[in-house]
Structures are given as C-alpha cells and as structure tokens.
Design a protein around this motif. Structure first.
Motif, PDB file in Angstrom:
ATOM      1  N   LEU A  84      30.967 114.251  31.245  1.00 46.25           N
ATOM      2  CA  LEU A  84      31.896 113.368  30.564  1.00 46.25           C
ATOM      3  C   LEU A  84      31.365 111.948  30.492  1.00 46.25           C
ATOM      4  CD1 LEU A  84      34.822 114.595  29.999  1.00 46.25           C
ATOM      5  CD2 LEU A  84      35.547 112.661  31.333  1.00 46.25           C
ATOM      6  N   ALA A  85      31.426 111.364  29.288  1.00 48.00           N
ATOM      7  CA  ALA A  85      31.040 109.967  29.119  1.00 48.00           C
ATOM      8  C   ALA A  85      32.198 109.204  28.491  1.00 48.00           C
ATOM      9  CB  ALA A  85      29.806 109.864  28.235  1.00 48.00           C
ATOM     10  N   SER A 106      32.743 105.904  25.909  1.00 49.62           N
ATOM     11  CA  SER A 106      32.094 104.931  25.032  1.00 49.62           C
ATOM     12  C   SER A 106      33.148 104.087  24.333  1.00 49.62           C
ATOM     13  CB  SER A 106      31.245 105.639  23.975  1.00 49.62           C
ATOM     14  OG  SER A 106      30.206 106.365  24.588  1.00 49.62           O
ATOM     15  N   PRO A 143      28.265 107.380  31.686  1.00 48.70           N
ATOM     16  CA  PRO A 143      28.963 108.493  32.333  1.00 48.70           C
ATOM     17  C   PRO A 143      30.190 108.004  33.088  1.00 48.70           C
ATOM     18  CG  PRO A 143      26.951 107.950  33.536  1.00 48.70           C
ATOM     19  CD  PRO A 143      26.946 107.113  32.293  1.00 48.70           C
ATOM     20  N   LEU A 144      31.207 108.846  33.126  1.00 43.60           N
ATOM     21  CA  LEU A 144      32.411 108.500  33.880  1.00 43.60           C
ATOM     22  C   LEU A 144      32.134 108.625  35.366  1.00 43.60           C
ATOM     23  CD1 LEU A 144      35.492 107.880  33.813  1.00 43.60           C
ATOM     24  CD2 LEU A 144      35.846 110.354  33.963  1.00 43.60           C
ATOM     25  N   GLU A 145      32.359 107.541  36.105  1.00 42.88           N
ATOM     26  CA  GLU A 145      32.180 107.590  37.557  1.00 42.88           C
ATOM     27  C   GLU A 145      33.370 108.322  38.183  1.00 42.88           C
ATOM     28  OE1 GLU A 145      29.453 106.578  38.943  1.00 42.88           O
ATOM     29  OE2 GLU A 145      28.645 105.734  37.094  1.00 42.88           O
ATOM     30  N   PRO A 146      33.120 109.073  39.253  1.00 41.48           N
ATOM     31  CA  PRO A 146      34.189 109.888  39.856  1.00 41.48           C
ATOM     32  C   PRO A 146      35.401 109.075  40.316  1.00 41.48           C
ATOM     33  CG  PRO A 146      32.064 110.450  40.818  1.00 41.48           C
ATOM     34  CD  PRO A 146      31.827 109.271  39.932  1.00 41.48           C
ATOM     35  N   ASP A 147      35.185 107.805  40.677  1.00 39.71           N
ATOM     36  CA  ASP A 147      36.297 107.014  41.226  1.00 39.71           C
ATOM     37  C   ASP A 147      36.816 105.984  40.231  1.00 39.71           C
ATOM     38  OD1 ASP A 147      34.025 105.555  41.164  1.00 39.71           O
ATOM     39  OD2 ASP A 147      34.270 104.656  43.159  1.00 39.71           O
ATOM     40  N   GLU A 148      36.567 106.215  38.934  1.00 41.37           N
ATOM     41  CA  GLU A 148      36.901 105.209  37.941  1.00 41.37           C
ATOM     42  C   GLU A 148      37.850 105.802  36.909  1.00 41.37           C
ATOM     43  OE1 GLU A 148      33.857 101.865  36.334  1.00 41.37           O
ATOM     44  OE2 GLU A 148      33.458 103.896  35.678  1.00 41.37           O
ATOM     45  N   ASP A 149      38.955 105.088  36.607  1.00 38.76           N
ATOM     46  CA  ASP A 149      39.849 105.532  35.541  1.00 38.76           C
ATOM     47  C   ASP A 149      39.148 105.387  34.196  1.00 38.76           C
ATOM     48  OD1 ASP A 149      41.882 106.272  37.192  1.00 38.76           O
ATOM     49  OD2 ASP A 149      42.934 104.353  37.086  1.00 38.76           O
ATOM     50  N   LEU A 150      39.666 106.089  33.169  1.00 39.13           N
ATOM     51  CA  LEU A 150      38.984 106.118  31.867  1.00 39.13           C
ATOM     52  C   LEU A 150      38.885 104.722  31.252  1.00 39.13           C
ATOM     53  CD1 LEU A 150      40.679 109.323  30.357  1.00 39.13           C
ATOM     54  CD2 LEU A 150      38.510 109.156  31.581  1.00 39.13           C
ATOM     55  N   GLN A 170      42.660 103.902  23.895  1.00 37.75           N
ATOM     56  CA  GLN A 170      41.924 105.150  23.710  1.00 37.75           C
ATOM     57  C   GLN A 170      41.990 105.562  22.241  1.00 37.75           C
ATOM     58  OE1 GLN A 170      42.660 109.552  25.030  1.00 37.75           O
ATOM     59  NE2 GLN A 170      42.294 108.361  26.879  1.00 37.75           N
ATOM     60  N   ILE A 186      34.830 110.482  25.695  1.00 38.07           N
ATOM     61  CA  ILE A 186      36.143 109.912  25.464  1.00 38.07           C
ATOM     62  C   ILE A 186      35.902 108.504  24.942  1.00 38.07           C
ATOM     63  CG2 ILE A 186      38.312 109.195  26.535  1.00 38.07           C
ATOM     64  CD1 ILE A 186      37.967 111.511  28.494  1.00 38.07           C
ATOM     65  N   TYR A 199      37.000 104.823  23.449  1.00 36.94           N
ATOM     66  CA  TYR A 199      37.991 103.757  23.361  1.00 36.94           C
ATOM     67  C   TYR A 199      37.623 102.848  22.203  1.00 36.94           C
ATOM     68  CZ  TYR A 199      40.449 104.956  27.616  1.00 36.94           C
ATOM     69  OH  TYR A 199      41.236 105.605  28.534  1.00 36.94           O
ATOM     70  N   VAL A 224      42.306 108.683  38.115  1.00 37.47           N
ATOM     71  CA  VAL A 224      41.647 109.230  39.296  1.00 37.47           C
ATOM     72  C   VAL A 224      42.642 109.993  40.170  1.00 37.47           C
ATOM     73  CG1 VAL A 224      40.454 108.599  41.425  1.00 37.47           C
ATOM     74  CG2 VAL A 224      39.861 107.449  39.290  1.00 37.47           C
ATOM     75  N   ARG A 275      37.915 116.071  40.721  1.00 41.00           N
ATOM     76  CA  ARG A 275      38.740 115.442  39.704  1.00 41.00           C
ATOM     77  C   ARG A 275      38.680 116.198  38.380  1.00 41.00           C
ATOM     78  NH1 ARG A 275      37.234 109.504  37.523  1.00 41.00           N
ATOM     79  NH2 ARG A 275      38.818 109.344  35.883  1.00 41.00           N
TER      80      ARG A 275
END
Lengths: 225, 225
Positions: A10-11, A13, A52-59, A80, A102, A104, B87, B98
């Motif tokens: 998941l990324a 942009s 890339p989406l970091e595991p601890d980061e909201d979209l 979004q 995903i 924005y 998250v 997640r």
C-alpha cells in the motif's frame, strides 16, 4: 477479512493543485508539483509525491508527511480522492509485487504557496500539460482534474484556493482558472451571492480606489461533501 | 513507493443499500445486508460483506465477487466510497496486523433485489438502526449514509434505486426514503423536471386509471460525479 496478503502493498500519494500564471498566456491556471524518480522502476520519470504507508501512520498523516517533506507545503485542504488498485496499473514488471495507491488531493491557498520550497528533484508543472508520468499517474492526474472541475460546480470548494478574506473578483478568477473559461462579472457575482456559500465580512480592500471592493469569507456551515 | 510493507494488509468491503418497507411504519426506507462473523476477532458480530484483496483481482471486482457470493446481488451501481485506514480502527488486538479497508457502495434497483438470496449468516437490517458492528463498521455505515443523503441533493443518483423506466411518484418515494422526509408532489415534480436529469419516455404506466402516470428515464449524459 483479516487474512494478510503479502503480495499486495500500500502506498499513499497526493495530487496538489495550486494556481499560478500560465507561462505563455499569463492567465491563472492549475499547477501541480511532481517528484523525479531516482530509482527503478521508471527511474528519471516524474511522479506524484508519495510513499509506502508506514504501519503506525494514518492515511491522511502519511499524505501530509510526504507532502511537507517534498514541497514544504502543509495545505489546510487535504482530502481523500480515490484508491487506484488495478492489477496491471504498473506496466513495468515490479519485483516488489502489486501496489495499491490511496490518493489524496490538496488545494493550496496563496498564503500557503508562499511557504513552498523547491527540492532538488521537485518541480511544478501546468496540470493539463503533464504526461508520460511514472506508473498510472497520468490517469490519476486526469481523474483529479475531472473531479475538481466537477466539484467546483456544485460545492464551495473554490474557497480552498483563496485566503480567509477575498473579493468576488478573486473568487471568479479561481473559477475561471479551474474551469478554463471566462465568466461575466455581473452574472458571476449574482450566482456567487445566491449560492449562500459566502458572506460579506463588512470590510473592504484597503488603500485602493474610492470604491474599494468588498471582502467576503466562506460560510463553513453550508459546505457540501 | 514500491517498498513492500508486510504489516499492512488490504481488504475490500461493500455497503449495499436497498429500499424496503420499514418493519413498523411500513414506509420505504434504507436497508443493508450484513454478514455474521464466524471467527475471531468479533466472532458472532455483524459486519459488512467483504474480504481480503486477492493479488490478481481488481478492487471493484473484489467488491463484486464478495457481494455476489454473500447476497446473490450484482448491482449495476457499484462505486468506490472511501478507504478507511486509521491505525487504531480495530479495537481488538489483531494477530494479523493492521488492515486498511477500501470500501465500495452499491445501490440496488427493485429488479435486482428480486434476485437476492438469503445466506445462512446473511441478514438485512434497517440501515439507520444498525450499531455494535465489528471493527469500525458502524462508522463506515454512518459515512455511507451521510454521503448518500448529500449526493442525492446534487446528483441524479436516485435513479440507481429505480428500474429503467419510472414514474415521478416512484422517484419521489426514493428521495423521501433516502432523506427521511416528505415532499410536496407538485413541487417535487417541478424540481425533478427542471434538473434536466430525467426525460419522458413517451410511454405511460399500462392498465391503471384513465389518466395513467407518465414514465421517465434517466438521461445519462447529464450525470455529475
């Protein structure tokens, strides 16, 4: 629903729109920042700011962080747009498997643009002229342009390109820049006031003519989604 | 952008709306199908139809397949709604890490609903009454309801609940069911015709009164996004 699938990553942009004069006509038009890719696939090609989406980061936080890192911008309007996940969206064989993006979009105000920085591999382009971008980013830019041009006809979104207080001439210039056409000032003024989306501040532009134009502001309660 | 991140996985879920009579008032209202979870987390709780994204499946195709498998429905109106990726969106500790959900929404026509099947663990509920769903699905249903109620005010989306040809009384009933209010028939008729979204077919409802109501159809060229 909770089985992990290691082959899809998941990324996030972002398509960032700002208004600047067109380099040849001088009229205000839509620009966007792109980042030059410094590795394969698509090395040397331009792409939307993202990562890339970091595991601890909201979209939305992910979109915001990449944006600030690449352009110095922290636009108040960040929303979004759409998720792009066609199986074949990268035409280049990708060692890391399929990526779903995903996306924005952000709209920037003049005062926000004043803080924009130019990175080494970041450049602004006239939005309607970009092509040959990495991945399916041509298609994403086109989608964002279509959505912006549709949304400005049925929502007060134009105010996201204006400072807190603006004249109706400035608001008209935003509509003309986004939609690529001219509006009769008197008709535009009548329609803008009838929409109920804007209200007079009671103030006028200082130090201009003996009939200084009135300043308006957005009425937040009337926003449509 | 192309680094894989094994800790975030992807699911596709769908909010399916259909119009059916309310169990107590008898008035048409919004219903949606839910699936009972047969494993942890949230075992026994109701959830939106959905599942993990398969590596070789496009996003909309994934939504379509789960929907057909669980409800027998293949709605013509299927659109991406939003991606939910906070998250902390699952309050239950999740062994698999997640999950980001790309959510679609579908609107079903009467003739499509005639083909709906009831699965063992599938049930239809009044949309405004659901709560206590698994994960953040309460919030997703609320978002979809808000979006539907906003979109019906500025777009011809109501036709997605109608068969190909419909009377203005049927169209009004859709608006009343979605927005939860009553409209004056004459005013509604005038506004519906002024919108330019619908056109007369030249036909009328057969075998009713001596002044049979005229049939209308959606004008596709006028659709706004």
């Amino acid at each position: 629903m909770l089985q992990t699938d290691q082959k899809v990553s998941l990324a996030v942009s972002t398509v960032v729109f700002a208004l600047r004069p067109h380099p040849t006509t001088g009229r205000m038009t839509l620009w966007l920042p792109l980042v030059r890719r410094i590795r394969e696939p698509y090395e040397g090609r331009w792409a939307l700011p993202g990562g890339p989406l970091e595991p601890d980061e909201d979209l939305a936080a992910s979109a915001q962080h990449t944006l600030e890192r690449t352009t110095g911008l922290t636009p108040r309007y960040l929303e979004q747009l759409y998720s792009f996940g066609a199986v074949d969206r990268s035409s280049v064989a990708d060692r890391d498997g399929r990526v779903v993006s995903i996306v924005y979009w952000a709209l920037t105000r003049p005062e926000e643009m004043a803080r924009a920085i130019d990175g080494e591999n970041v450049e602004w382009f006239v939005a309607d002229d970009v092509s040959g971008l990495a991945f399916d980013h041509d298609q994403i830019v086109r989608y964002a342009l279509d959505r912006l041009r549709a949304k400005i006809t049925y929502s007060p979104i134009a105010h996201a390109f204006c400072d807190d207080e603006f004249t109706l001439a400035e608001l008209r210039e935003v509509h003309e820049a986004v939609r690529g056409c001219r509006f009769d000032p008197a008709n535009f003024r009548r329609q803008a006031l009838a929409s109920g989306w804007f209200e007079p501040t009671g103030r006028s532009v200082q130090g201009t003519s003996h009939r200084p134009p009135a300043l308006y502001r957005f009425r937040p309660s009337e926003e449509t989604s």
